[in-house]
Design an enzyme around this catalytic site. Structure first.
Site, PDB file in Angstrom:
ATOM      1  N   ASN A  87       0.872  -1.181   0.000  1.00  0.00           N
ATOM      2  CA  ASN A  87       0.000   0.000   0.000  1.00  0.00           C
ATOM      3  C   ASN A  87       0.906   1.227   0.000  1.00  0.00           C
ATOM      4  OD1 ASN A  87      -1.825   2.027   0.398  1.00  0.00           O
ATOM      5  ND2 ASN A  87      -2.516   1.353   2.415  1.00  0.00           N
ATOM      6  N   LYS A 119       0.078   4.206  -0.302  1.00  0.00           N
ATOM      7  CA  LYS A 119      -0.622   5.374   0.261  1.00  0.00           C
ATOM      8  C   LYS A 119      -0.397   6.595  -0.647  1.00  0.00           C
ATOM      9  CE  LYS A 119      -0.359   3.231   4.761  1.00  0.00           C
ATOM     10  NZ  LYS A 119      -0.279   3.335   6.211  1.00  0.00           N
ATOM     11  N   HIS A 175      -9.561   1.102   4.851  1.00  0.00           N
ATOM     12  CA  HIS A 175      -8.298   1.319   5.565  1.00  0.00           C
ATOM     13  C   HIS A 175      -8.562   2.267   6.736  1.00  0.00           C
ATOM     14  CE1 HIS A 175      -4.234   2.495   6.513  1.00  0.00           C
ATOM     15  NE2 HIS A 175      -3.837   1.423   5.859  1.00  0.00           N
ATOM     16  N   GLU A 181      -7.027   4.701   7.781  1.00  0.00           N
ATOM     17  CA  GLU A 181      -6.843   6.124   7.442  1.00  0.00           C
ATOM     18  C   GLU A 181      -8.085   6.683   6.753  1.00  0.00           C
ATOM     19  OE1 GLU A 181      -3.149   5.441   5.408  1.00  0.00           O
ATOM     20  OE2 GLU A 181      -2.250   4.905   7.334  1.00  0.00           O
ATOM     21  N   GLU A 194      -5.279  -4.773  10.581  1.00  0.00           N
ATOM     22  CA  GLU A 194      -4.228  -3.774  10.789  1.00  0.00           C
ATOM     23  C   GLU A 194      -4.493  -3.017  12.093  1.00  0.00           C
ATOM     24  OE1 GLU A 194      -2.295  -2.597   6.780  1.00  0.00           O
ATOM     25  OE2 GLU A 194      -3.995  -1.288   7.108  1.00  0.00           O
ATOM     26  N   GLY A 199       2.635   2.463  10.770  1.00  0.00           N
ATOM     27  CA  GLY A 199       3.577   3.575  10.590  1.00  0.00           C
ATOM     28  C   GLY A 199       4.286   3.981  11.871  1.00  0.00           C
ATOM     29  N   SER A 219       3.597  -2.028  10.291  1.00  0.00           N
ATOM     30  CA  SER A 219       5.058  -2.072  10.457  1.00  0.00           C
ATOM     31  C   SER A 219       5.677  -3.424  10.078  1.00  0.00           C
ATOM     32  CB  SER A 219       5.455  -1.677  11.889  1.00  0.00           C
ATOM     33  OG  SER A 219       5.040  -0.343  12.158  1.00  0.00           O
ATOM     34  N   GLY A 225       2.854  -0.921   4.286  1.00  0.00           N
ATOM     35  CA  GLY A 225       2.957   0.485   3.914  1.00  0.00           C
ATOM     36  C   GLY A 225       4.398   0.872   3.659  1.00  0.00           C
TER      37      GLY A 225
HETATM   38  P1  13P Z   1       3.059   0.505   7.656  1.00  0.00           P
HETATM   39  O1  13P Z   1       3.568  -0.779   7.064  1.00  0.00           O
HETATM   40  O2  13P Z   1       3.786   1.713   7.175  1.00  0.00           O
HETATM   41  O3  13P Z   1       2.989   0.412   9.161  1.00  0.00           O
HETATM   42  O4  13P Z   1       1.555   0.686   7.132  1.00  0.00           O
HETATM   43  C1  13P Z   1       0.667  -0.362   7.265  1.00  0.00           C
HETATM   44  C2  13P Z   1      -0.533  -0.020   6.485  1.00  0.00           C
HETATM   45  O5  13P Z   1      -1.310   0.831   6.854  1.00  0.00           O
HETATM   46  C3  13P Z   1      -0.744  -0.744   5.217  1.00  0.00           C
HETATM   47  O6  13P Z   1      -2.022  -0.515   4.732  1.00  0.00           O
END
Ligand code: 13P
Length: 253
Positions: A9, A11, A97, A99, A169, A175, A215, A236
């Site tokens: 992803n 983003k 997601h 977010e 997640e 992140g 992560s 991510g």
């Molecule tokens: P990270 O791998 O940066 O923690 O993000 C995870 C994520 O939100 C994937 O959709």
């Protein structure tokens, strides 16, 4: 047998030239995908045609969208539909997601509509769920995630639910560099699968791929993916580095 999936992803990251460089590096970095394994790249919508071109004819590799509208067409300025994406060859779409739930106020009910829109044209929703830190600290994550699944997915038939990919997640691990331990991941993945088993039966539950996100990186992917109810990852930050993501693909056991 359920699929093992390494999903990237990206983003809202990278300029066009950076995206092109990363795609070239991904193609050039050795990685292996077995018969039952897939790599999925959810790139920003504007780079989808480029990703389709660069990743064309790669077996088991798919380009995905990070979001789609719940309607297939109409007066919804700025939006993209699942049918539009399918018409250019994109059949995987991330839905819900954290977010989008947080910054764009996407509700469980809206996500149910998006899942229906995606499934109605035979595309694949990658449905995200997961709890915030306060819920984890209160140790009520199982009930929290179960409610997300019930509210957005449990109206589906058994035939439809097996077409959905789940991505668990935990928001506190996204992140932050703070990964759920492999045992924490296994425990909640097993719980998620048990929810599907209760609703749809064991055989159906065993067909559903449940990815872990938060992560994931090359150094921890193998341990997390080795858990029996973890079928891969949604990645991510580490998906923006070709060597990291190639190692994550190779960690699919
Ligand atoms: P990270 O791998 O940066 O923690 O993000 C995870 C994520 O939100 C994937 O959709």
């Amino acid at each position: 047998m359920r699929k093992q999936i390494a999903a990237a992803n990206w983003k809202m990251n990278l300029t066009l030239s950076q995206a092109e460089t990363l795609l070239n590096e991904i193609v050039a970095t050795p990685h292996h995908l077995g018969e039952n394994q897939q790599a999925v790249f959810a790139v920003p919508a504007i780079y989808i045609p480029l990703a389709l071109e660069k990743l064309a004819n790669k077996p088991h590799v798919f380009v995905a969208a990070q979001n789609a509208h719940q309607k297939q067409s109409g007066a919804y300025t700025g939006e993209l539909s699942a049918s539009m994406l399918a018409s250019i060859g994109v059949n995987h779409i991330i839905v819900g997601h954290s977010e989008r739930r947080e910054y764009f106020a996407e509700s469980d009910a809206l996500l149910a509509e998006k899942v229906d829109a995606i499934l109605s044209i035979q595309s694949t929703p990658i449905f995200c769920c997961g709890e915030p830190l306060s819920i984890r600290e209160a140790e009520t994550q199982n009930a929290f995630v179960e409610a997300q699944l019930k509210n957005s997915l449990f109206h589906l038939s058994a035939e439809a639910i097996v077409k959905v990919v789940i991505a668990y997640e935990p928001i506190w691990a996204i992140g932050t560099g703070k990964t759920a331990s492999s045992q924490q991941a296994q425990d909640i993945h097993a719980y998620i699968r048990s929810c599907f088993a209760t609703k749809y039966g064991e055989a159906v539950a065993n067909e559903i791929s449940i990815l872990y996100g938060g992560s994931v990186k090359a150094s921890n992917a193998k341990e997390i993916f080795s858990q029996p109810d973890v079928d891969g990852g949604l990645v991510g930050g580490a998906s923006l580095i070709a060597t990291e993501f190639a190692a994550i693909i190779n960690a699919l056991s």
